[in-house]
Design a protein around this motif. Structure first.
Motif, mmCIF file in Angstrom:
data_model
loop_
_atom_site.group_PDB
_atom_site.id
_atom_site.type_symbol
_atom_site.label_atom_id
_atom_site.label_comp_id
_atom_site.label_asym_id
_atom_site.label_seq_id
_atom_site.Cartn_x
_atom_site.Cartn_y
_atom_site.Cartn_z
ATOM 1 N N GLY B 78 0.800 -1.231 0.000
ATOM 2 C CA GLY B 78 0.000 0.000 0.000
ATOM 3 C C GLY B 78 0.824 1.267 0.000
ATOM 4 O O GLY B 78 0.349 2.323 0.421
ATOM 5 N N CYS B 79 2.065 1.196 -0.499
ATOM 6 C CA CYS B 79 2.887 2.408 -0.502
ATOM 7 C C CYS B 79 2.410 3.366 -1.596
ATOM 8 O O CYS B 79 1.603 3.020 -2.436
ATOM 9 C CB CYS B 79 4.361 2.057 -0.671
ATOM 10 N N GLY B 80 2.939 4.586 -1.544
ATOM 11 C CA GLY B 80 2.608 5.568 -2.574
ATOM 12 C C GLY B 80 1.439 6.448 -2.194
ATOM 13 O O GLY B 80 1.286 6.841 -1.043
ATOM 14 N N SER B 81 0.627 6.726 -3.172
ATOM 15 C CA SER B 81 -0.486 7.674 -3.049
ATOM 16 C C SER B 81 -1.384 7.386 -1.849
ATOM 17 O O SER B 81 -1.635 6.239 -1.507
ATOM 18 C CB SER B 81 -1.302 7.626 -4.340
ATOM 19 N N SER B 82 -1.905 8.460 -1.241
ATOM 20 C CA SER B 82 -2.749 8.330 -0.053
ATOM 21 C C SER B 82 -4.177 7.902 -0.375
ATOM 22 O O SER B 82 -4.988 7.743 0.507
ATOM 23 C CB SER B 82 -2.792 9.680 0.669
ATOM 24 N N ARG B 83 -4.484 7.728 -1.640
ATOM 25 C CA ARG B 83 -5.862 7.484 -2.067
ATOM 26 C C ARG B 83 -6.578 6.424 -1.243
ATOM 27 O O ARG B 83 -6.166 5.273 -1.184
ATOM 28 C CB ARG B 83 -5.884 7.122 -3.551
ATOM 29 N N GLU B 84 -7.671 6.830 -0.632
ATOM 30 C CA GLU B 84 -8.453 5.879 0.161
ATOM 31 C C GLU B 84 -9.265 4.966 -0.756
ATOM 32 O O GLU B 84 -9.850 3.981 -0.324
ATOM 33 C CB GLU B 84 -9.372 6.652 1.127
ATOM 34 N N HIS B 85 -9.270 5.333 -2.041
ATOM 35 C CA HIS B 85 -9.919 4.477 -3.024
ATOM 36 C C HIS B 85 -9.309 3.076 -2.998
ATOM 37 O O HIS B 85 -9.965 2.124 -3.394
ATOM 38 C CB HIS B 85 -9.772 5.084 -4.417
ATOM 39 N N ALA B 86 -8.060 2.953 -2.531
ATOM 40 C CA ALA B 86 -7.413 1.634 -2.486
ATOM 41 C C ALA B 86 -8.130 0.706 -1.504
ATOM 42 O O ALA B 86 -8.595 -0.360 -1.910
ATOM 43 C CB ALA B 86 -5.929 1.775 -2.167
ATOM 44 N N PRO B 87 -8.268 1.088 -0.228
ATOM 45 C CA PRO B 87 -9.067 0.222 0.645
ATOM 46 C C PRO B 87 -10.541 0.116 0.223
ATOM 47 O O PRO B 87 -11.135 -0.951 0.380
ATOM 48 C CB PRO B 87 -8.941 0.870 2.029
ATOM 49 N N TRP B 88 -11.107 1.179 -0.340
ATOM 50 C CA TRP B 88 -12.500 1.072 -0.807
ATOM 51 C C TRP B 88 -12.599 -0.021 -1.868
ATOM 52 O O TRP B 88 -13.541 -0.797 -1.887
ATOM 53 C CB TRP B 88 -12.995 2.406 -1.413
ATOM 54 N N ALA B 89 -11.612 -0.057 -2.770
ATOM 55 C CA ALA B 89 -11.637 -1.046 -3.852
ATOM 56 C C ALA B 89 -11.453 -2.453 -3.293
ATOM 57 O O ALA B 89 -12.164 -3.385 -3.680
ATOM 58 C CB ALA B 89 -10.552 -0.731 -4.882
ATOM 59 N N LEU B 90 -10.513 -2.603 -2.358
ATOM 60 C CA LEU B 90 -10.272 -3.928 -1.776
ATOM 61 C C LEU B 90 -11.518 -4.421 -1.045
ATOM 62 O O LEU B 90 -11.944 -5.561 -1.209
ATOM 63 C CB LEU B 90 -9.082 -3.876 -0.804
ATOM 64 N N LEU B 91 -12.118 -3.529 -0.270
ATOM 65 C CA LEU B 91 -13.299 -3.887 0.509
ATOM 66 C C LEU B 91 -14.454 -4.252 -0.415
ATOM 67 O O LEU B 91 -15.129 -5.265 -0.232
ATOM 68 C CB LEU B 91 -13.692 -2.701 1.400
ATOM 69 N N ASP B 92 -14.644 -3.437 -1.428
ATOM 70 C CA ASP B 92 -15.749 -3.646 -2.348
ATOM 71 C C ASP B 92 -15.555 -4.952 -3.133
ATOM 72 O O ASP B 92 -16.516 -5.622 -3.499
ATOM 73 C CB ASP B 92 -15.831 -2.446 -3.297
ATOM 74 N N TYR B 93 -14.306 -5.334 -3.362
ATOM 75 C CA TYR B 93 -14.033 -6.595 -4.046
ATOM 76 C C TYR B 93 -14.310 -7.775 -3.129
ATOM 77 O O TYR B 93 -14.535 -8.889 -3.578
ATOM 78 C CB TYR B 93 -12.568 -6.627 -4.507
ATOM 79 N N GLY B 94 -14.292 -7.536 -1.835
ATOM 80 C CA GLY B 94 -14.598 -8.606 -0.887
ATOM 81 C C GLY B 94 -13.547 -8.861 0.174
ATOM 82 O O GLY B 94 -13.711 -9.716 1.034
ATOM 83 N N PHE B 95 -12.431 -8.118 0.119
ATOM 84 C CA PHE B 95 -11.387 -8.343 1.127
ATOM 85 C C PHE B 95 -11.754 -7.688 2.457
ATOM 86 O O PHE B 95 -12.084 -6.515 2.503
ATOM 87 C CB PHE B 95 -10.040 -7.789 0.645
ATOM 88 N N ARG B 96 -11.684 -8.463 3.536
ATOM 89 C CA ARG B 96 -11.906 -7.906 4.873
ATOM 90 C C ARG B 96 -10.616 -7.852 5.684
ATOM 91 O O ARG B 96 -10.523 -7.165 6.689
ATOM 92 C CB ARG B 96 -12.934 -8.757 5.661
ATOM 93 N N VAL B 97 -9.630 -8.664 5.243
ATOM 94 C CA VAL B 97 -8.372 -8.739 5.985
ATOM 95 C C VAL B 97 -7.218 -8.664 4.990
ATOM 96 O O VAL B 97 -7.299 -9.235 3.906
ATOM 97 C CB VAL B 97 -8.277 -10.084 6.754
ATOM 98 N N VAL B 98 -6.175 -7.920 5.347
ATOM 99 C CA VAL B 98 -4.929 -7.954 4.588
ATOM 100 C C VAL B 98 -3.843 -8.407 5.558
ATOM 101 O O VAL B 98 -3.838 -7.999 6.719
ATOM 102 C CB VAL B 98 -4.548 -6.566 4.013
ATOM 103 N N ILE B 99 -2.957 -9.274 5.080
ATOM 104 C CA ILE B 99 -1.841 -9.723 5.924
ATOM 105 C C ILE B 99 -0.545 -9.444 5.171
ATOM 106 O O ILE B 99 -0.422 -9.802 4.003
ATOM 107 C CB ILE B 99 -1.954 -11.235 6.235
ATOM 108 N N ALA B 100 0.394 -8.767 5.819
ATOM 109 C CA ALA B 100 1.688 -8.466 5.197
ATOM 110 C C ALA B 100 2.719 -8.236 6.294
ATOM 111 O O ALA B 100 2.357 -7.953 7.439
ATOM 112 C CB ALA B 100 1.568 -7.233 4.301
ATOM 113 N N PRO B 101 4.006 -8.318 5.939
ATOM 114 C CA PRO B 101 5.041 -8.055 6.958
ATOM 115 C C PRO B 101 5.116 -6.581 7.343
ATOM 116 O O PRO B 101 5.534 -6.242 8.443
ATOM 117 C CB PRO B 101 6.349 -8.481 6.289
ATOM 118 N N SER B 102 4.740 -5.679 6.428
ATOM 119 C CA SER B 102 4.728 -4.250 6.762
ATOM 120 C C SER B 102 3.848 -3.503 5.768
ATOM 121 O O SER B 102 3.557 -4.004 4.676
ATOM 122 C CB SER B 102 6.149 -3.676 6.744
ATOM 123 N N TYR B 103 3.441 -2.294 6.163
ATOM 124 C CA TYR B 103 2.553 -1.474 5.339
ATOM 125 C C TYR B 103 3.076 -0.052 5.265
ATOM 126 O O TYR B 103 3.799 0.392 6.158
ATOM 127 C CB TYR B 103 1.157 -1.382 5.965
#
Ligand code: SF4
Lengths: 472, 194
Positions: B78-103
């Motif tokens: 999730g680096c780069g632009s602050s666009r909240e459209h990124a989590p909106w898109a993930l959520l709308d696609y169906g993702f409720r959880v993201v797992i990563a070593p860092s964000y």
């Protein structure tokens, strides 16, 4: 004796509205900048919940991300038009001052804040845009926020923030002739990586930073986010004060002098302790060019593009492989032999008057290479005017550059300024991500001087070999 | 936002580091003025070719990941632009959880404001999950109350999340409403400055 503090701690302490152990602090916000892309849903949220903008007087809006940079009177793109009109209606409804597309103050949000003197040392500044870190050049604590946070700041003039760790990036010695602030920040990210700043606020210190003009400092702070940092700032000094003197939103006369003393007192105290410090020698830095798909993938212009085998780990190798593929480059080829088709001089990183002037100095008396299409997009309406008054537009136009109206333009290609698939662009912006300047577009980040030189030669070239005038 | 306490779902592995928000939701889709409907554009430039046809060489398009709700990815997600459209898109696609070593910080924050739970696990744990999900249809359970991630074959890991964000996510609270309970302090702060 008082415990020595960093500028970051000093600003933080002055803005805590509410503190509870184990929770983020509630921080007061002095300036909230707003643009058309990340605000519509925030205003909509206010409306749904019947909330007001708490401090319209501390809020300032403009249109920059998707405004066209030519033929401004007819906006063909219906969706962009809706977004701009939505901002206008929202600002009217909520009483927020707006510099719309035709306003003389219009420009990229991070260019106009400083230009108008809205950006000042010691302020907390937020905007729904990650490059808000730019304003840190003034010794302000400035960071990007998401749209939910935009709504939160509109409604409450505060934000929940965990106190960040502090990171001192110390730049020792002096930059060589022809090596710019852009090369410096690219070299820093190249050396320490795209996430070395995560969780930190960076303070840039050291001789080379003190020597930079405000424009150079803005370029450096602008790209803090590219190192993962929440914000990046520089302690205020006389350079800061002189830049702000006489600007519209700062006081005049004695009131200014008094404020200037307060600003300078914000500078980090001798002996203050940072959570982390890294150092880099300015004299070792050459003009930089990015070869890959994140800003950390950069090399000196004299170097060769890395090969897959240069990767330190399997993941690293995989990343290099993907980047080379996307960029259409061969590992091991000299970056200076890479031909380009586009040049973009602009963006919140490098579109101020000083940037355009330096690029024009290189271009003067030359012509854009026949295979290259080059555009200059001033950062603000007022930069454009200043450049035109100085005759800089003529230099660019005579050399074959297109001279545009202010906006973000080809930095993110939300308007018509797009790099076609598979084509290569030398760009003074800040992100070389896949697709950033257009689907399949290949971006190489460089300084304005290097972009100008590339425009003339049709490939990357060490600007220092062209006999550059000395400046930072 | 929708509260999240305990979630079990199909894992989608994205074995890439430094996935930026320009990839999660390309800029051509940022012109909408509502929060809804971004899911169809998630990872657009990877999922679709230049003609707009689904590419079968991008794993998310494979039928075995249909219905996925847990995204596992490499570091600095999730680096780069602050666009909240990124989590909106993930959520709308169906993702409720993201797992990563860092964000990246802003993305991480944005997730928690939208009812997506961002979990941080170690590199090794993330690699294990990615391997599992690449080889078979792999389900995980993420329990925010216990701060645990586990499957039914013996994998178990714990994670941390600051107590404020955790409380907000568990309850699905609106940030602004919480802040407005401190409005007297904001008034006071402003009064003191004058
Ligand atoms: S110029 Fe580019 S980086 Fe700067 S605010 Fe505009 S889109 Fe963002």
């Amino acid at each position: 004796m008082r415990k020595p503090k960093t500028v970051i701690e000093k600003i933080w302490e002055k803005h805590v509205v509410h503190h509870e152990e184990g929770k983020p602090d509630l921080l007061y916000i002095d300036l909230h900048l707003v643009h058309e892309v990340t605000s519509p849903q925030a205003f909509e949220g206010l409306r749904i919940n019947n909330r007001k903008v708490r401090r319209p007087d501390l809020t300032f809006a403009t249109m920059d991300h998707n405004v066209p940079t030519i033929h401004r009177n007819v906006i063909k793109d219906e969706v962009s038009k809706t977004q701009m009109e939505t901002l206008k209606t929202n600002c009217e409804e909520f009483n927020v001052p707006l510099a719309d597309i035709h306003h003389p103050d219009q420009g990229i949000v991070h260019v106009i804040g400083p230009e108008l003197g809205l950006t000042q040392p010691g302020k907390t500044i937020v905007c729904g845009d990650s490059h808000t870190s730019t304003h840190g050049a003034f010794g302000a604590l400035a960071f990007g926020i998401g749209t939910s946070e935009v709504e939160h700041v509109l409604a409450t003039q505060t934000i929940w923030q965990a106190k960040p760790k502090t990171l001192n990036v110390k730049v020792n010695g002096k930059l060589g002739t022809g090596v710019t602030a852009k090369d410096l920040i690219l070299a820093i990210i190249g050396k320490f990586g795209v996430k070395f700043g995560t969780g930190y606020v960076i303070e840039y210190t050291g001789e080379a930073i003190r020597d930079l003009s405000m424009e150079g400092r803005m370029t450096v702070c602008n790209m803090s986010i590219e190192a993962g940092a929440r914000a990046g700032l520089i302690s205020p000094d006389d350079t800061t004060v002189e830049f702000l003197r006489g600007r519209r939103h700062v006081p005049t006369g004695e009131a200014f002098d008094q404020l200037a003393e307060e600003w300078k007192a914000l500078a980090t105290d001798e002996g203050a302790i940072y959570d982390e410090t890294v150092e880099i020698n300015a004299a070792d830095i050459e003009p930089q060019v990015t070869w890959g798909t994140n800003p950390g993938m950069c090399i000196p212009v004299s170097a060769n593009v890395p090969s897959v085998e240069d990767g330190q780990s399997d993941n690293d190798k995989e990343e290099i492989k993907r980047a080379l593929e996307y960029m259409g480059l061969q590992g091991g080829e000299p970056i200076s032999s890479v031909a380009i088709e586009h040049v973009f001089i602009g963006s919140c990183t490098n579109s101020r008057f000083a940037d355009l002037k330096k690029a024009a100095d290189i271009v003067k008396g030359h012509h854009v290479h026949p295979n290259v299409r080059a555009i200059v997009v001033p950062g603000s309406h007022s930069v454009k005017k200043q450049a035109e008054d100085a005759g800089i537009d003529i230099i660019f136009k005579e050399a074959g550059f297109e001279w545009r109206d202010a906006g973000c333009s080809m930095c993110l290609a939300m308007n018509d300024d797009v790099v076609p698939e598979g084509e290569r662009c030398a760009s003074t912006s800040n992100r070389n991500f896949e697709g950033r300047q257009g689907t399949g577009a290949r971006t190489h980040l460089v300084s304005p001087e290097m972009a100008a030189a590339a425009a003339v030669k049709g490939h990357f070239v060490d600007v220092r070999t062209l006999g550059v005038p000395a400046h930072n | 936002m929708e509260p999240i306490r305990k979630h079990t779902g199909l894992v989608y592995p994205l074995n890439r580091a430094n996935v930026d928000t320009d990839q999660i939701i390309p800029k051509q889709f940022l012109k909408r003025i509502s929060r809804q409907g971004f899911g169809q554009f998630v990872f657009y430039n990877w999922r679709f070719d230049s003609k707009g046809t689904l590419r079968d060489d991008f794993s998310l398009n494979q039928p075995k990941y249909e219905g996925t709700s847990i995204l596992v990815a490499g570091e600095n997600f999730g680096c780069g632009s602050s666009r909240e459209h990124a989590p909106w898109a993930l959520l709308d696609y169906g993702f409720r959880v993201v797992i990563a070593p860092s964000y990246a910080d802003i993305f991480y924050n944005n997730c928690t404001k939208n009812g997506i739970l961002p979990v941080i696990l170690s590199d090794d744990e993330v690699q294990t999950l990615i391997k599992n999900a690449e080889t078979e249809q792999y389900y995980l359970t993420v329990d925010l109350e216990a701060k645990k991630v586990y499957d039914n074959k013996g994998f178990e890991a714990t994670f941390d999340l600051d107590s404020y964000k955790r409380e907000m996510l568990l309850n699905g609270w609106d940030d602004i409403a919480v802040t407005l309970t401190h409005v007297d302090k904001i008034d006071q702060f402003e009064a003191n400055r004058k």
